[in-house]
Design an enzyme around this catalytic site. Structure first.
Site, PDB file in Angstrom:
ATOM      1  N   LYS A  80       0.867  -1.178   0.000  1.00  0.00           N
ATOM      2  CA  LYS A  80       0.000   0.000   0.000  1.00  0.00           C
ATOM      3  C   LYS A  80       0.906   1.230   0.000  1.00  0.00           C
ATOM      4  CE  LYS A  80      -3.943   1.818   2.705  1.00  0.00           C
ATOM      5  NZ  LYS A  80      -4.787   1.568   3.898  1.00  0.00           N
ATOM      6  N   SER A 155      -9.694   1.325   2.793  1.00  0.00           N
ATOM      7  CA  SER A 155      -8.826   2.140   1.973  1.00  0.00           C
ATOM      8  C   SER A 155      -7.729   1.349   1.263  1.00  0.00           C
ATOM      9  CB  SER A 155      -8.158   3.208   2.853  1.00  0.00           C
ATOM     10  OG  SER A 155      -7.310   2.599   3.810  1.00  0.00           O
ATOM     11  N   SER A 179      -9.863  -1.113   6.978  1.00  0.00           N
ATOM     12  CA  SER A 179      -9.282  -0.894   5.652  1.00  0.00           C
ATOM     13  C   SER A 179      -8.543  -2.086   5.051  1.00  0.00           C
ATOM     14  CB  SER A 179      -8.334   0.309   5.693  1.00  0.00           C
ATOM     15  OG  SER A 179      -9.071   1.499   5.700  1.00  0.00           O
TER      16      SER A 179
END
Lengths: 497, 501
Positions: A80, A155, A179
């Site tokens: 990420k 996310s 997330s």
């Protein structure tokens, strides 16, 4: 040979160790798959071809030298984009950090590299991890590999999508309020949020420091367990004073029987408004499968869970306001040109560097922490936090894990939900886990009968029972037969070894 | 403006101090492993943590916490087992994260006190009747300490192109992050100080204490110890506080005293003319001996303080606290008392030596090398002859022995020091080689005394008619006649004896 996306992490490492293929061949296969598939998913923000090939060459050199290869040797992984990796930019999918070159490598990233993994690049996310769709990325949205018109969740949407589409074997995400678990559920992959403190946060751009936790995505519980081994190897990270020594072999009890062990369910949660019939059915199915595997299904209650959203949307914005204060355009990141004063430069850099959701959360935090308001909200939220933590402690005296949805719905279409409050409410099943600092994991259960989209079930465990949680997750995975699934329209597309 | 003494007859000055001390003796910064040094090239000692780079996290420096606990124990504070770090937010480039990591309502150490011995002229600043004084006018002022908390220092900003390095008119601002993250302890007193002298003494005592603990070089000049003074006036007998002003740019003990003196007189003038004292920060200008307004505080700043989630709350163990306690050395007051009782030193000499750990250890080393009765002379040498000189403890001991045995005069001791300073020469040998040793042969000296008394009849008559001051002249004559080898003390004795007969 077929695409590398059919192989587990252990199979890739074993294949390299056996000389069936080289790490470089695997890296090239992954680059090929990314090339073929990422136009559809748009999961990547940067593909680090040079770093990948250099790491793979290192692994091949070790193999040639006859060295014992590390457990993730040659396994393609991606991160990420809130995780620092030297040689890449760390943008947090924000204009604010668009030009920002990582100044060092995050501990979690380094530990995967130390375990021999091949770094393929950086993955899309909601800006600064604020969101549950990945649509708030300043650069582009990411598509759900099961239906590219739909969101992958967020996310850590890029991480979930890249794994679901078979672009990488393992990806790291971060989970502040769901997330990892929510996008895993929406994309049909396994996503684990370890116990707070199990994985070092050093080098991961902070959102809510008391809630953030890094965890792995994989298409198999086994891959996730293998990643946990690497993430916790070396124990406590001396660069993160909140990190704990959680080093152990998470594979050791993975296939243990859950016979006679107790799994909690909360009936009221399954009757909640807004819960999709498909999700409800999947959860019922998951409970049945766990019971079939010998678990006792026990009703439990988390009476304060209803207050978790209110508490979370006080605590998280407060910490976000504080953590994001450093982005002022003075030292790095976006700097507004041609400003006459420091104040002008700081405020315009922030006005133009941050997107709407990032501003909304920071403004909220700035208000909530201001004097006269602090006691009413921040302090009250901390009290709720104590109550929620106590609820869990009581429940975990009765059961070893609690089963619940990770998301009330399956993946929705881009732009279908535009009201931020509606998105906040969808976090109901995940955020109490962050508030209490426990561990949680989302495991694919089935495809929805109507939608054909994947539905996951979430299992939550007490703090530091991560290995036990993985045992339950593996039992559920075995019963549901979704193991290793790549989203059909991407499976086998490029990536031949 | 009225003089201080006059003002303080009608007004009570209420003074509180905030003292920031950098823990300069530590090797690394508060939350990262960067070297603690401000002398290096700008921005040489920086890392992702102290630069506030994305993703970096703080890890507290255990030695810094040891230091603050020691500081607390040495100032009679209570050690608060459970405390936390907080984040204090403000946007300014000297703080890389745009928040300062500091402490909240509970500091590591709280509720202490230092008792000041106010003597001499300084004691006169406090009007009689406002505190119990001894016969000689001295008094003890107990000053309560509210708290000492731990925080990190900001970066140093250099404003280029403006006047006196101030930001106004500057064309550029340069930032040196070497100082950013330096461990800083902030001590806050209760508003218990009543005169500029008490404030000066408090700072001096605090500095002596911290120096003795070895936690900081405590340089007011270089800013490793910084003091802000808060001051307000109220009519004698009133209990409510007046409006306070805050004084900055105090970089010497004298500045502290003089700035407070000025400010007390200024506020008194404003109030007596029916004016209003504004809550404001004032800057002391030593060259013009006045304070000027820096900024007016219209509203309280909102720093949005909240507990730092990156730093777990502390729960100090008994073992940790006891380890800190064991590391607190003998403090200046106890050392002074020991010097007086064990060595028979004059209290003032003892206090002066005990106040500086370097001088104290030098003194003790020299004292160990001499006979017990010579030790007060060692103290005399240390206090009166050695400041500004570089000699070894052995040389000081030798010199003190010579002085105590009346082998040389004080004036000769200075000559000897000029010769031995910076060398390894033994003062005793130098004295012998140069024939400086004074005669203590009473018979020989008596001859000289008789000769001098025989020819200075005028002075003898003057002495006998009551002008005892001429004795000095007669001693001088004897010294001259002995070509400097006679001991003036003995001449003095012999002369007095013969004149009284």
């Amino acid at each position: 040979m077929p695409s590398f996306d059919t192989l587990s992490a252990a199979q890739i490492a074993a294949g390299i160790a056996a000389g069936d293929f080289s790490a470089t061949e695997v890296a090239r296969a992954a680059l090929d798959a990314i090339d073929a598939r990422d136009d559809g998913t748009r999961a990547f923000l940067q593909v680090s071809e040079d770093l990948a090939l250099a790491a793979a060459a290192q692994t091949d050199k070790a193999y040639a030298a006859g060295d014992t290869l590390p457990p993730l040797a040659g396994v393609p992984v991606a991160f990420k984009d809130n995780m620092n990796l030297l040689g890449t930019r760390t943008t947090c999918a924000s204009r604010m950090l668009e030009p920002y070159q990582s100044a060092y490598t995050a501990t979690c990233v380094q530990r995967l590299l130390d375990a021999g993994a091949t770094p393929m690049g950086k993955l899309n996310m909601d800006e600064f991890a604020f969101g549950s769709t990945t649509d708030s990325s300043a650069f582009h949205p990411t598509n759900n590999p099961w239906d590219t018109a739909r969101v992958p969740g967020g996310s850590s949407g890029g991480s979930a999508a890249a794994v679901a589409a078979g672009e990488v074997t393992i990806a790291l995400g971060s989970d502040t309020g769901g997330s990892i678990r929510q996008p895993a559920s929406l994309c049909g992959v396994v996503g684990m949020k370890p116990t707070y403190g199990a994985v070092s946060r050093y080098g991961v751009v902070a959102f809510g420091s008391s809630l953030d936790q890094v965890g792995p995505f994989g298409r198999r519980v086994e891959d996730v367990a293998l990643a946990m081994n690497a993430l916790t190897a070396g124990g406590h990270d001396r660069f993160d004073s909140t990190s704990q020594n959680c080093e152990q072999d998470y594979l050791a009890h993975l296939n243990d029987s859950i016979e006679g062990r107790a799994v909690g369910v909360i009936p009221a949660l399954l009757e909640a408004e807004g819960l999709d019939a498909e999700v409800k059915a999947a959860l019922q199915q998951a409970a049945d499968r766990l019971a079939d595997a010998g678990a006792r299904i026990v009703e439990v209650d988390l009476p304060n869970m209803a207050n978790s959203i209110a508490a979370y949307y006080v605590l998280a914005p407060c910490e976000a306001f504080s953590n994001l204060a450093r982005f002022d355009g003075v030292r790095y990141g976006y700097q507004e040109p041609d400003c006459a004063t420091l104040a002008e430069q700081s405020s315009l850099s922030r006005a133009h560097g941050f997107g709407a959701e990032a501003k909304r959360r920071q403004m909220l935090g700035a208000y909530l922490l201001s004097s006269g308001v602090y006691d009413k909200y921040y302090l009250a939220a901390q009290k709720v936090r104590t109550l929620i933590t106590a609820d869990y402690q009581r429940a975990f005296q009765q059961v070893d894990a609690i089963l619940m949805p990770a998301s009330p719905t399956v993946a929705w279409e881009h732009g279908a939900i535009s009201d931020p409050a509606a998105l906040y409410l969808a976090d109901i099943y995940t955020i109490s886990n962050n508030i209490a600092g426990n561990c949680g994991i989302s495991v694919p259960v089935c495809l929805g009968e109507q939608s054909g989209l994947p539905v996951g079930a979430q299992l939550q465990g007490p703090a530091f029972a991560d290995a036990s949680l993985l045992t339950f997750a593996r039992a559920l995975e075995r019963a549901c037969q979704m193991e290793g699934t790549v989203a059909p329209s991407f499976a086998g597309k490029g990536g031949e070894l | 403006m009225k003089k201080l003494a006059e003002v303080l007859r009608n007004w009570e000055a209420v003074i509180g101090l905030e003292v920031h001390t950098e823990l300069t003796m530590l090797e690394t910064k508060m939350f990262c492993g960067c070297r603690l040094s401000h002398d290096d090239e700008p921005n040489a000692n920086v890392c992702p943590i102290c630069l506030g780079m994305p993703g970096a996290l703080p890890v507290p420096n255990e030695k810094a916490i040891e230091s603050i606990v020691m500081a607390g124990i040495a100032t009679n504070c209570e050690v608060m087992r459970q405390s936390m770090f907080y984040r204090k937010h403000y946007f300014y480039p000297d703080m890389a994260k745009n928040f300062q990591t500091t402490q909240g309502p509970v500091a590591f150490v709280m509720h202490g006190h230092l008792d000041l011995e106010v003597t001499g002229n300084g004691a006169k600043e406090r009007p009689d009747g406002t505190i119990e004084k001894a016969a000689d006018g001295s008094y003890i002022a107990p000053i309560r300490i509210l708290r000492i908390h731990m925080e990190e220092d900001a970066a140093k900003m250099v404003h280029v192109g403006g006047a006196e390095g101030r930001i106004g008119g500057a064309s550029e601002s340069l930032i040196d992050y070497n100082r950013c993250g330096t461990p800083l302890v902030e001590l806050v007193t209760e508003p218990d100080l009543r005169t500029p002298e008490e404030a000066r003494l408090f700072m001096e005592k605090l500095r002596q204490t911290f120096l003795t603990l070895g936690i900081s070089d405590c340089s007011l000049e270089n800013g490793s110890m910084r003091c802000d003074g808060n001051i307000s006036l109220r009519r004698r007998g009133e209990t409510a506080f007046g409006t306070k002003t805050e004084m900055k740019n105090i970089n010497s003990f004298k500045s502290l005293h003089d700035a407070l003196e000025y400010e007390i007189c200024r506020q008194a003038e404003v109030l007596e003319e029916g004016g209003i004292v504004y809550q404001e920060t004032r800057h002391w200008e030593p060259s013009r001996r006045r304070t000027v307004v820096m900024r007016v505080k219209e509203t309280a700043d909102d720093y949005r303080m909240y507990p730092d989630p990156d730093l777990a709350p502390f729960d100090l163990s008994d073992e940790f606290i006891e380890r800190c306690r064991a590391r607190v050395p003998e403090l200046p007051d106890a050392k002074r008392d020991r010097y007086v009782s064990a060595f028979g030193l004059k209290r003032a000499d003892a206090a002066q030596i005990a106040g500086d750990p370097k001088i104290a250890s030098f003194f003790e080393e020299a004292a160990a090398a001499v006979k017990g009765k010579v030790v007060p002379t060692v103290a005399n040498v240390v206090v009166n002859l050695l400041p500004g000189r570089s000699v070894t403890a052995g040389q000081a001991a030798s010199l003190a022995t010579l002085l105590a045995g009346d082998a040389i005069t004080f004036a000769q001791a200075r000559e000897v020091l000029d010769i031995v300073e910076g060398t390894e020469a033994d003062p005793e040998k130098v004295v012998d080689e140069r024939g400086m040793r004074q005669s203590t042969d009473t018979g020989a000296l008596e001859g000289i005394v008789d000769e001098v008394l025989g020819r200075c009849t005028d002075q003898v008559a003057q002495y006998r008619s009551g002008n005892k001051k001429v004795l000095g002249f007669l001693v001088g004559q004897c010294m001259k006649a002995s070509k400097g080898t006679g001991n003036p003390k003995l001449f003095n004795q012999l002369l007095a004896q013969k004149l009284e007969d």
